[in-house]
Design a protein around this motif. Structure first.
Motif, PDB file in Angstrom:
ATOM      1  N   ASP A 233       0.833  -1.204   0.000  1.00 38.53           N
ATOM      2  CA  ASP A 233       0.000   0.000   0.000  1.00 38.53           C
ATOM      3  C   ASP A 233       0.870   1.257   0.000  1.00 38.53           C
ATOM      4  O   ASP A 233       0.550   2.249  -0.677  1.00 38.53           O
ATOM      5  CB  ASP A 233      -0.923   0.012   1.228  1.00 38.53           C
ATOM      6  CG  ASP A 233      -1.999  -1.070   1.154  1.00 38.53           C
ATOM      7  OD1 ASP A 233      -2.238  -1.585   0.042  1.00 38.53           O
ATOM      8  OD2 ASP A 233      -2.586  -1.397   2.208  1.00 38.53           O
ATOM      9  N   ALA A 234       1.981   1.209   0.738  1.00 36.91           N
ATOM     10  CA  ALA A 234       2.884   2.367   0.802  1.00 36.91           C
ATOM     11  C   ALA A 234       3.553   2.607  -0.548  1.00 36.91           C
ATOM     12  O   ALA A 234       3.709   3.768  -0.976  1.00 36.91           O
ATOM     13  CB  ALA A 234       3.938   2.149   1.883  1.00 36.91           C
ATOM     14  N   ILE A 235       3.950   1.524  -1.237  1.00 40.46           N
ATOM     15  CA  ILE A 235       4.578   1.662  -2.554  1.00 40.46           C
ATOM     16  C   ILE A 235       3.609   2.286  -3.552  1.00 40.46           C
ATOM     17  O   ILE A 235       3.962   3.199  -4.312  1.00 40.46           O
ATOM     18  CB  ILE A 235       5.081   0.294  -3.054  1.00 40.46           C
ATOM     19  CG1 ILE A 235       6.244  -0.199  -2.178  1.00 40.46           C
ATOM     20  CG2 ILE A 235       5.519   0.378  -4.511  1.00 40.46           C
ATOM     21  CD1 ILE A 235       6.690  -1.612  -2.496  1.00 40.46           C
ATOM     22  N   VAL A 236       2.361   1.804  -3.550  1.00 35.36           N
ATOM     23  CA  VAL A 236       1.338   2.350  -4.455  1.00 35.36           C
ATOM     24  C   VAL A 236       1.116   3.831  -4.169  1.00 35.36           C
ATOM     25  O   VAL A 236       1.029   4.665  -5.090  1.00 35.36           O
ATOM     26  CB  VAL A 236       0.021   1.562  -4.313  1.00 35.36           C
ATOM     27  CG1 VAL A 236      -1.097   2.256  -5.081  1.00 35.36           C
ATOM     28  CG2 VAL A 236       0.194   0.139  -4.815  1.00 35.36           C
ATOM     29  N   LYS A 237       1.037   4.196  -2.899  1.00 40.81           N
ATOM     30  CA  LYS A 237       0.820   5.603  -2.520  1.00 40.81           C
ATOM     31  C   LYS A 237       1.997   6.471  -2.968  1.00 40.81           C
ATOM     32  O   LYS A 237       1.822   7.588  -3.457  1.00 40.81           O
ATOM     33  CB  LYS A 237       0.617   5.713  -1.015  1.00 40.81           C
ATOM     34  CG  LYS A 237       0.196   7.104  -0.545  1.00 40.81           C
ATOM     35  CD  LYS A 237      -0.104   7.090   0.958  1.00 40.81           C
ATOM     36  CE  LYS A 237      -0.687   8.416   1.407  1.00 40.81           C
ATOM     37  NZ  LYS A 237       0.199   9.551   1.146  1.00 40.81           N
ATOM     38  N   MET A 238       3.226   5.945  -2.804  1.00 39.78           N
ATOM     39  CA  MET A 238       4.418   6.693  -3.210  1.00 39.78           C
ATOM     40  C   MET A 238       4.413   6.963  -4.711  1.00 39.78           C
ATOM     41  O   MET A 238       4.795   8.043  -5.170  1.00 39.78           O
ATOM     42  CB  MET A 238       5.677   5.926  -2.810  1.00 39.78           C
ATOM     43  CG  MET A 238       6.966   6.660  -3.078  1.00 39.78           C
ATOM     44  SD  MET A 238       8.428   5.692  -2.597  1.00 39.78           S
ATOM     45  CE  MET A 238       9.723   6.930  -2.820  1.00 39.78           C
ATOM     46  N   GLU A 239       3.963   5.973  -5.475  1.00 35.92           N
ATOM     47  CA  GLU A 239       3.906   6.135  -6.933  1.00 35.92           C
ATOM     48  C   GLU A 239       2.829   7.152  -7.334  1.00 35.92           C
ATOM     49  O   GLU A 239       3.059   8.002  -8.206  1.00 35.92           O
ATOM     50  CB  GLU A 239       3.640   4.780  -7.588  1.00 35.92           C
ATOM     51  CG  GLU A 239       4.795   3.792  -7.405  1.00 35.92           C
ATOM     52  CD  GLU A 239       4.417   2.368  -7.816  1.00 35.92           C
ATOM     53  OE1 GLU A 239       5.314   1.506  -7.802  1.00 35.92           O
ATOM     54  OE2 GLU A 239       3.237   2.132  -8.137  1.00 35.92           O
ATOM     55  N   LYS A 240       1.662   7.072  -6.703  1.00 39.95           N
ATOM     56  CA  LYS A 240       0.564   7.985  -7.052  1.00 39.95           C
ATOM     57  C   LYS A 240       0.859   9.419  -6.637  1.00 39.95           C
ATOM     58  O   LYS A 240       0.475  10.366  -7.322  1.00 39.95           O
ATOM     59  CB  LYS A 240      -0.730   7.505  -6.392  1.00 39.95           C
ATOM     60  CG  LYS A 240      -1.294   6.233  -6.995  1.00 39.95           C
ATOM     61  CD  LYS A 240      -2.603   5.835  -6.322  1.00 39.95           C
ATOM     62  CE  LYS A 240      -3.200   4.584  -6.979  1.00 39.95           C
ATOM     63  NZ  LYS A 240      -4.463   4.180  -6.312  1.00 39.95           N
ATOM     64  N   ASP A 241       1.550   9.594  -5.521  1.00 39.38           N
ATOM     65  CA  ASP A 241       1.845  10.935  -5.026  1.00 39.38           C
ATOM     66  C   ASP A 241       2.940  11.635  -5.834  1.00 39.38           C
ATOM     67  O   ASP A 241       3.165  12.844  -5.657  1.00 39.38           O
ATOM     68  CB  ASP A 241       2.286  10.876  -3.555  1.00 39.38           C
ATOM     69  CG  ASP A 241       1.134  10.501  -2.630  1.00 39.38           C
ATOM     70  OD1 ASP A 241      -0.021  10.529  -3.096  1.00 39.38           O
ATOM     71  OD2 ASP A 241       1.400  10.169  -1.458  1.00 39.38           O
ATOM     72  N   GLY A 242       3.645  10.890  -6.674  1.00 46.08           N
ATOM     73  CA  GLY A 242       4.751  11.484  -7.427  1.00 46.08           C
ATOM     74  C   GLY A 242       6.080  11.427  -6.715  1.00 46.08           C
ATOM     75  O   GLY A 242       7.114  11.823  -7.271  1.00 46.08           O
TER      76      GLY A 242
END
Length: 502
Positions: A233-242
């Motif tokens: 979940d943290a990896i996905v969030k990091m990717e979406k946030d830029g």
């Protein structure tokens, strides 16, 4: 009295609440331990001031933040390629982000979150090198370096058998060998090579196209699905946030690499079923060759140590003060220096820095030959100090009157030593010399530090590439018992049979 009791109760409640208040203010002392590399510029490097930098470091820091840990609550632990599974399985780290390629063999031992990056294996050469144009051009005996226990090293062995492969414990050691001309190329993932190329502008270049696909994941304890989900979940969030692209551009952009699209997560389960591996069927010939190398190392080092150790013993017994001093200094220094340092000095100091070559550089097996001879030299120098003390103790068992009688007959020191003292001394210390030889057999495992293809190096690679840890360990334990037990029995029998009757 009642008011006093109330005041005491209030004070007690405040005292109990104070630690919790400190926890809320960040004084809890909570920590998370993350494994990563310390020597990979662009991905993960430990700076001189002790701080960490790199893309892997930024990803791990972001993930830790999503798990509730601030940057100052992260404890970084070095995770060399060959030790990553061990660090996770022993609970020494909470997770590892260290250019950790997801493979089926590793999935049998640990779980992976991610991947958070997909790269490919490539080649780094000196900037003036025009002979190497890609992986296929390595087949004509080129000298290539990679890290022992890594996926790139195993791929080179499997797919490019015509390459002379030098294996070290770190890529920084490989790059240093490339800088001084000891090898022709370094092979690992392109992002790792790009970091080193950026660290030494104009010295190196990356050539050819990547010839593999390496998905980098975050390794964690097997079966911890809850932590795996949180990290994903943290990896996905990091990717979406830029933040993912920003971290890539900051750390790897200067090396000329454009940020690729973030890879999709691996949702195919945590580990899969354990695969059956026919260890003996697959590795039988390699095991035999590795133990044969161990036997050869032992033989040549034993001969050299016996000769040098006897000479040192003669120096320590000499009537010349200077010789006694030199012999004593050698024994005290070498015997108290770790064998690993001596072996590494022979490789990095003698061969790479001083240019002392023990093999023909034009030979198609020059790296293997040189590593073997350097390891034999290091083992000889180290073991000779123990042989010296063993022989000297044997001389001390001979009655002083014999040496005095020999001198009264006109024998020189050399004649006295050769005719009277040494023959009796060797007969008196056969069993202790056997113990030194057995220790030498086991010490040959240190030769794996400079890439000698003996038993310990093969065991390390087999453990990395199979899940059969106990089976592999048992095979090599039995192998060393087969080598050492007969030696103990032989020297015990010889010691009793040839003992000097007093």
């Amino acid at each position: 009295m009642l008011s006093r009791a109330v005041r005491l109760l209030v004070i007690a409640m405040i005292a109990l609440a104070l630690p919790f208040a400190m926890t809320a203010c960040g004084g809890s002392g909570k920590k998370i331990t993350i494994g990563t590399k310390f020597d990979q510029p662009g991905l993960a490097v430990k700076k001189p001031d002790g701080t960490m930098a790199g893309f892997d470091v930024d990803v791990a820091t972001y993930v830790a933040g999503q798990l509730g840990y601030k940057p100052d609550e992260i404890e970084w632990k070095e995770a060399p390629s060959g030790q990553r599974e061990t660090l996770i399985q022993n609970g020494q780290v909470d997770f590892i982000a260290a250019s950790y390629s997801i493979t089926d063999a590793r999935k049998q031992k640990v779980d992976f979150a991610g991947p958070y990056l997909i790269t490919g294996q490539s080649l780094l050469v000196r900037a003036d090198n025009n002979d190497i144009t890609g992986a296929d051009s390595l087949q004509n005996g080129k000298r290539l370096c990679s890290v022992s226990g890594s996926t790139p090293a195993q791929r080179i062995k499997d797919k490019y058998p015509g390459v002379q492969l030098q294996q070290y414990d770190t890529y920084s050691a490989c790059v240093e060998a490339l800088r001084n001309g000891a090898i022709d190329a370094v092979s690992t993932d392109e992002v790792i090579l790009a970091g080193f190329a950026a660290q030494f502008p104009g010295a190196f270049k990356i050539i050819g196209k990547p010839f593999s696909k390496e998905p980098y994941g975050i390794g964690l304890r097997k079966g911890d699905s809850q932590l795996r989900t949180k990290i994903n979940d943290a990896i996905v969030k990091m990717e979406k946030d830029g933040d993912w692209k920003a971290a890539f551009d900051k750390n790897l952009g200067p090396a000329g690499i454009t940020a690729p699209p973030p890879p999709p997560l691996d949702t195919g389960g945590t580990a899969g079923q354990a695969q059956h591996v026919d260890i003996l069927g697959k590795y039988k010939s390699q095991i035999i060759r590795a133990f044969w190398t161990t036997i050869q190392l032992t033989f040549f080092a034993a001969i050299g140590a016996l000769i040098l150790g006897t000479f040192l013993a003669a120096m320590r017994l000499s009537p010349v003060p200077m010789l006694r001093t030199l012999g004593t200094a050698y024994v005290n220094v070498v015997r108290n220096t770790p064998l690993t340092l001596i072996i590494l000095f022979c490789s990095f100091g003698l061969a790479q820095t001083l240019g002392v070559t023990l093999a023909d550089p034009k030979s198609p097996t020059s790296i293997a030959d040189s590593n073997f001879r350097l390891a034999a030299l290091g083992l000889t120098l180290y073991t000779a100090s123990f042989v010296c003390e063993t022989v000297r103790s044997g001389v001390n068992t001979i009655p002083l009157g014999q040496a005095e009688a020999a001198r009264s007959l006109g024998l020189t020191f050399g004649q006295n030593l050769r005719i009277i003292l040494l023959p009796q001394a060797f007969r008196a210390v056969i069993i202790p010399l056997g113990s030194v030889l057995i220790a030498l057999v086991k010490n040959t495992t240190i030769a794996s530090a400079i890439g000698v293809a003996e038993a310990a190096l093969l065991m390390k690679e087999m453990i990395e590439n199979t899940a059969a840890l106990l089976v592999v360990g048992t095979i090599f334990a039995i192998g060393f018992v087969i080598l050492t037990l007969p030696l103990g029995l032989l020297f015990g029998w010889l010691g009793k049979r040839l003992a000097v009757a007093r």
